[in-house]
Write an enzyme that holds these catalytic residues in place. Structure first.
Site, short mmCIF file in Angstrom:
data_model
loop_
_atom_site.label_atom_id
_atom_site.label_comp_id
_atom_site.label_asym_id
_atom_site.label_seq_id
_atom_site.Cartn_x
_atom_site.Cartn_y
_atom_site.Cartn_z
N ASP A 41 0.88 -1.18 0.00
CA ASP A 41 0.00 0.00 0.00
C ASP A 41 0.92 1.23 0.00
O ASP A 41 2.12 1.12 0.25
CB ASP A 41 -0.89 -0.01 1.26
CG ASP A 41 -1.77 1.24 1.36
OD1 ASP A 41 -2.32 1.68 0.33
OD2 ASP A 41 -1.90 1.81 2.47
N SER A 42 0.32 2.40 -0.21
CA SER A 42 1.08 3.65 -0.13
C SER A 42 1.63 3.87 1.27
O SER A 42 2.46 4.75 1.47
CB SER A 42 0.16 4.82 -0.46
OG SER A 42 -0.84 4.92 0.52
N CYS A 51 -4.42 -1.28 -1.90
CA CYS A 51 -4.56 0.17 -2.06
C CYS A 51 -5.52 0.41 -3.22
O CYS A 51 -5.25 -0.03 -4.35
CB CYS A 51 -3.18 0.75 -2.37
SG CYS A 51 -3.17 2.51 -2.73
N GLU A 105 -1.48 7.94 8.75
CA GLU A 105 -0.02 7.83 8.61
C GLU A 105 0.70 8.43 9.82
O GLU A 105 1.79 8.00 10.18
CB GLU A 105 0.46 8.54 7.33
CG GLU A 105 0.19 7.75 6.06
CD GLU A 105 0.94 6.43 5.98
OE1 GLU A 105 2.16 6.40 6.21
OE2 GLU A 105 0.28 5.41 5.70
N CYS A 149 -10.81 3.61 0.68
CA CYS A 149 -9.36 3.77 0.81
C CYS A 149 -8.99 2.91 2.01
O CYS A 149 -9.68 2.95 3.04
CB CYS A 149 -9.00 5.23 1.05
SG CYS A 149 -7.32 5.49 1.66
N HIS A 206 -6.83 3.11 4.25
CA HIS A 206 -6.50 3.79 5.50
C HIS A 206 -7.75 4.05 6.36
O HIS A 206 -7.65 4.13 7.58
CB HIS A 206 -5.83 5.14 5.22
CG HIS A 206 -4.39 5.06 4.80
ND1 HIS A 206 -3.99 4.59 3.58
CD2 HIS A 206 -3.26 5.41 5.48
CE1 HIS A 206 -2.67 4.66 3.50
NE2 HIS A 206 -2.20 5.16 4.65
N1 DGL Z 1 -4.58 3.47 1.12
C1 DGL Z 1 -4.69 3.95 -0.19
C2 DGL Z 1 -6.00 3.59 -0.87
O1 DGL Z 1 -6.59 2.61 -0.55
C3 DGL Z 1 -4.12 5.24 -0.63
C4 DGL Z 1 -3.99 6.38 0.27
C5 DGL Z 1 -3.06 7.43 -0.29
O2 DGL Z 1 -1.86 7.21 -0.23
O3 DGL Z 1 -3.51 8.46 -0.81
O4 DGL Z 1 -6.43 4.26 -1.78
#
Ligand code: DGL
Length: 261
Positions: free
Chosen positions: A12-13, A75, A154, A185, A187
């Site tokens: 993931d990011s 992600c 984060e 997302c 996160h």
């Molecule tokens: N967790 C990520 C997603 O599911 C991306 C969040 C990001 O880095 O902008 O889209």
């Protein structure tokens, strides 16, 4: 090593995909996982598609160099811009992505009012547009870009007055006018309790983690790549910011309780 017993590579990011990782370890407890959090480059959602594709390619190569038998793009943002490119580049490798769980939300009630929270890139991309068009007649759908929520997670901020204020500012305009919220997302599920509190009426939250974990299980089973070990598997977590992030990753992994229904 027998390919069946090789690890599954997940990325993931940043630390968001740990919500998907945890769900996969509950569904597939005997598998080994290597999780790569690219926190040094988070957020992905406000970058260009070309940048996210390059990062996704580099991370996939890194996970393959560690012997990964399959890749999970945990992600939504990277899935929307990179999954076709990755599947073309590594045509024999099982590569599983994640997308906003609009389908279960749209089918949950007759014509529900749905709010999709996702990154600006996910909302802008064709994949989401196609999903939107598919369910547009079944539901009243609104999409809201929420890059601020990625920054909170984060930074390890999952609760408290700052989190409540950011969520209130973003979401209170929808209080009373939505039946379901899609956490598009990876996160956002770490904020699910705080998100629920903004709404004074009952809303159902949906995320794509369990769907992705089941898809992974099916794809491994089809290719006879499920492990034959009976002991619990290992989870290794890496972060592009280095060891400093290990404590946050461990904390998120241990506190997250996946929705298995
Ligand atoms: N967790 C990520 C997603 O599911 C991306 C969040 C990001 O880095 O902008 O889209």
């Amino acid at each position: 090593m027998d390919k069946k017993n090789a690890p599954i590579g997940v990325f993931d990011s940043g630390v968001g995909g740990i919500s998907v990782l945890k769900t996969m370890t509950v569904l597939l407890p005997h598998e080994d996982f290597i999780y790569y959090a690219d926190s040094a480059h988070a957020p992905y959602g406000t970058k260009t598609a070309a940048e996210v594709q390059r990062l996704s390619l580099d991370i996939t190569k890194r996970l393959l160099s560690k012997g990964a038998k399959a890749i999970v793009v945990a992600c939504n943002t990277a899935t929307s811009v990179s999954i076709s490119m990755l599947r073309k580049e590594f045509s024999t490798l099982p590569i599983i992505g994640i997308e906003p769980a609009l389908k279960p939300a749209a089918l949950s009630l007759p014509h529900p009012r749905i709010l999709v929270l996702a990154t600006p890139m996910t909302i802008r991309e064709e994949k989401f547009h196609d999903l939107f068009v598919r369910f547009d007649t079944e539901a009243e759908i609104s999409a809201l870009p929420c890059p601020e929520l990625v920054e909170l997670v984060e930074a390890g901020k999952l609760q408290g007055s700052e989190v409540d204020q950011v969520l209130f500012d973003k979401l209170s305009p929808f209080d009373g006018s939505v039946d379901a919220v899609v956490l598009g997302c990876t996160h956002y599920p770490f904020l699910k309790e705080a998100i629920r509190r903004v709404f004074r009426h009952e809303v159902t939250l949906y995320d794509g983690a369990l769907g992705t974990a089941k898809e992974l299980r099916n794809r491994l089973a089809q290719r006879e790549l499920l492990t034959n070990r009976t002991a619990n598997g290992k989870v290794v977590m890496e972060n592009s910011l280095g060891e400093a992030e290990a404590a946050l990753s461990e904390k998120l992994y241990s506190l997250f309780s996946p929705d298995m229904e």
